[in-house]
Design a protein around this motif. Sequence first.
Motif, mmCIF file in Angstrom:
data_model
loop_
_atom_site.group_PDB
_atom_site.id
_atom_site.type_symbol
_atom_site.label_atom_id
_atom_site.label_comp_id
_atom_site.label_asym_id
_atom_site.label_seq_id
_atom_site.Cartn_x
_atom_site.Cartn_y
_atom_site.Cartn_z
ATOM 1 N N GLY A 1 30.735 7.494 33.778
ATOM 2 C CA GLY A 1 29.826 7.819 32.673
ATOM 3 C C GLY A 1 28.912 6.650 32.370
ATOM 4 O O GLY A 1 28.929 5.623 33.071
ATOM 5 N N GLY A 2 28.123 6.806 31.314
ATOM 6 C CA GLY A 2 27.189 5.758 30.917
ATOM 7 C C GLY A 2 27.909 4.498 30.444
ATOM 8 O O GLY A 2 27.453 3.386 30.708
ATOM 9 N N THR A 3 29.031 4.679 29.770
ATOM 10 C CA THR A 3 29.753 3.519 29.237
ATOM 11 C C THR A 3 30.202 2.611 30.378
ATOM 12 O O THR A 3 29.987 1.393 30.341
ATOM 13 C CB THR A 3 30.972 3.990 28.408
ATOM 14 N N ASP B 1 27.183 0.889 32.001
ATOM 15 C CA ASP B 1 26.663 -0.210 31.174
ATOM 16 C C ASP B 1 27.579 -1.437 31.259
ATOM 17 O O ASP B 1 27.118 -2.571 31.421
ATOM 18 C CB ASP B 1 26.582 0.222 29.693
ATOM 19 N N HIS C 1 23.306 0.263 22.876
ATOM 20 C CA HIS C 1 24.468 1.126 22.617
ATOM 21 C C HIS C 1 25.727 0.255 22.596
ATOM 22 O O HIS C 1 25.767 -0.807 23.220
ATOM 23 C CB HIS C 1 24.565 2.158 23.743
ATOM 24 N N MET D 1 17.561 -1.330 26.553
ATOM 25 C CA MET D 1 17.630 0.097 26.858
ATOM 26 C C MET D 1 16.232 0.723 26.939
ATOM 27 O O MET D 1 15.281 0.221 26.329
ATOM 28 C CB MET D 1 18.472 0.818 25.801
ATOM 29 N N ASN E 1 19.242 5.493 21.329
ATOM 30 C CA ASN E 1 19.994 6.731 21.090
ATOM 31 C C ASN E 1 19.998 7.177 19.631
ATOM 32 O O ASN E 1 20.321 8.325 19.351
ATOM 33 C CB ASN E 1 21.439 6.576 21.579
ATOM 34 N N ASP F 1 19.517 0.528 30.173
ATOM 35 C CA ASP F 1 20.364 1.686 29.916
ATOM 36 C C ASP F 1 19.398 2.851 29.657
ATOM 37 O O ASP F 1 18.706 2.888 28.639
ATOM 38 C CB ASP F 1 21.227 1.373 28.680
ATOM 39 N N VAL G 1 20.305 6.060 29.553
ATOM 40 C CA VAL G 1 21.131 7.248 29.258
ATOM 41 C C VAL G 1 20.368 8.250 28.381
ATOM 42 O O VAL G 1 20.394 9.454 28.640
ATOM 43 C CB VAL G 1 22.474 6.832 28.604
ATOM 44 N N GLN G 2 19.662 7.758 27.361
ATOM 45 C CA GLN G 2 18.929 8.692 26.489
ATOM 46 C C GLN G 2 17.558 9.043 27.037
ATOM 47 O O GLN G 2 17.013 10.106 26.738
ATOM 48 C CB GLN G 2 18.767 8.114 25.075
ATOM 49 N N SER H 1 23.553 9.122 32.531
ATOM 50 C CA SER H 1 24.804 9.864 32.380
ATOM 51 C C SER H 1 24.540 11.360 32.315
ATOM 52 O O SER H 1 23.646 11.817 31.594
ATOM 53 C CB SER H 1 25.472 9.385 31.085
ATOM 54 N N HIS I 1 26.050 14.092 31.089
ATOM 55 C CA HIS I 1 26.249 15.041 29.979
ATOM 56 C C HIS I 1 25.099 15.039 28.975
ATOM 57 O O HIS I 1 25.085 15.833 28.049
ATOM 58 C CB HIS I 1 27.597 14.816 29.280
ATOM 59 N N LYS I 2 24.108 14.157 29.188
ATOM 60 C CA LYS I 2 22.940 14.178 28.301
ATOM 61 C C LYS I 2 21.878 15.154 28.816
ATOM 62 O O LYS I 2 20.930 15.460 28.125
ATOM 63 C CB LYS I 2 22.324 12.780 28.174
HETATM 64 N N1 PLP Z 1 24.147 4.487 26.413
HETATM 65 C C1 PLP Z 1 23.507 5.266 25.544
HETATM 66 C C2 PLP Z 1 22.126 4.905 25.122
HETATM 67 C C3 PLP Z 1 24.128 6.421 25.042
HETATM 68 O O1 PLP Z 1 23.478 7.182 24.165
HETATM 69 C C4 PLP Z 1 25.434 6.733 25.471
HETATM 70 C C5 PLP Z 1 26.135 7.916 24.938
HETATM 71 O O2 PLP Z 1 25.890 8.379 23.852
HETATM 72 C C6 PLP Z 1 26.055 5.880 26.399
HETATM 73 C C7 PLP Z 1 25.386 4.771 26.852
HETATM 74 C C8 PLP Z 1 27.434 6.169 26.905
HETATM 75 O O3 PLP Z 1 27.403 7.195 27.864
HETATM 76 P P1 PLP Z 1 28.713 8.063 28.166
HETATM 77 O O4 PLP Z 1 28.916 8.948 26.988
HETATM 78 O O5 PLP Z 1 28.385 8.801 29.418
HETATM 79 O O6 PLP Z 1 29.842 7.107 28.372
#
Ligand code: PLP
Length: 380
Positions: free
Chosen positions: A70-72, A75, A101, A148, A152, A177, A179-180, A200, A202-203
Amino acid sequence: MERIYLDHAATTPLDKKVLDKMMPYFTENFGNADSPHAIGRRAVNAVDDARDRVAERLGVKANELYFTSGGTEADNWAIVGGAYAQKAKGKDHVILSSIEHHAALYAAEKLEKEGFSVTYLPVNDGGMVEVNALQNVMTERTGLVAVMAANNETGVLQPIENLAKIAHEKGALFFTDAVQAAPYIPLCIKQWGVDMLSFSSHKFYGPKGCGMLYVKSGVKIERFIGGGEQERGLRGGTTNVPTVVGFSEAFCKNLDTMDESNEKIERLSKLFLEGISTLKGVTVNGGEKKLPAILNLRVEGVNNVDLLYKLDLKGVCIAVGSACASASVKPSHVLLAMGLTEKETRESVRISFGKDNTEEEIRFAAAAFVETVENLRQFS
Ligand code: PLP
């Protein structure tokens, strides 16, 4: 009760067509992508195909892309793995924007405990990092800069291309990052000149538990999860084949429909603002250059958690700050960095629209918002 979902920045529903593509990899094509036999080969072919499709759409090489959980994780890996690789060259200073984030902030805090020095870049009152702010804190020891692409909580877009140039002038790596940003803007990796980028699934209507890290050819980062030799020896762990298949399907589909979705979302966002325009004391947090999908509103005299729960009772789902912080009562670090007071951050909510919301839903949600705010103000 029908629910109106206005929290797409937290997550999006899985597209049923994407699920259809994933299903065979849970059942008949269940193989381990590292097994050399026929069942394993079906899995590895699916993973290779998924990576190739994403690489083609991004205009990068497939071997520059790593699947993560995932994004976490992406990152954490980019920041910790990048910082340690740079430390080997005598560079032990890391710079992050103060609005990153928690996944990125956590990694920086870990580095600080392990002896790195970390600088947090301020943002202006519109929520944007100013290029000069980075220029002022870069040193010969700076090994990594992380900012980023889109925030988010506010949706504010950051000047990635200019920031990356400054980082490179002093030999630092630049990580963004995205992700958003990924659901709404094309990831112009080459034009932005970034060394690493995370996103990621799921977004953008893909499955949860699958992310990706781009690492430019020639850029060295340390392995983050050890064990097997998956992901070219840099990220151990049996590949989650169904989610990888879902990631690539959702990513490509999202790109194909991006313009149309963005147009609709922009219309819905305007419609919502029109619908609440009779309310006094409502301001939008965040400057002009931002994703239309995210609306961060400060509602004077109203506690954001009260507003969230009252709206939930009426069937409307919104957020306070980021999803990760929603259940906690901590004030938003993003809004504090933009200069809001703690009280003002507690008056702020995030509404995030999606491509499947309807005008009818938005009219209902806006009316519910107005009624709830008026009630809360009356009794406060
Ligand atoms: N980075 C940003 C900017 C996010 O908004 C999120 C999730 O909300 C993440 C990282 C984490 O991604 P994940 O939920 O896939 O771990």
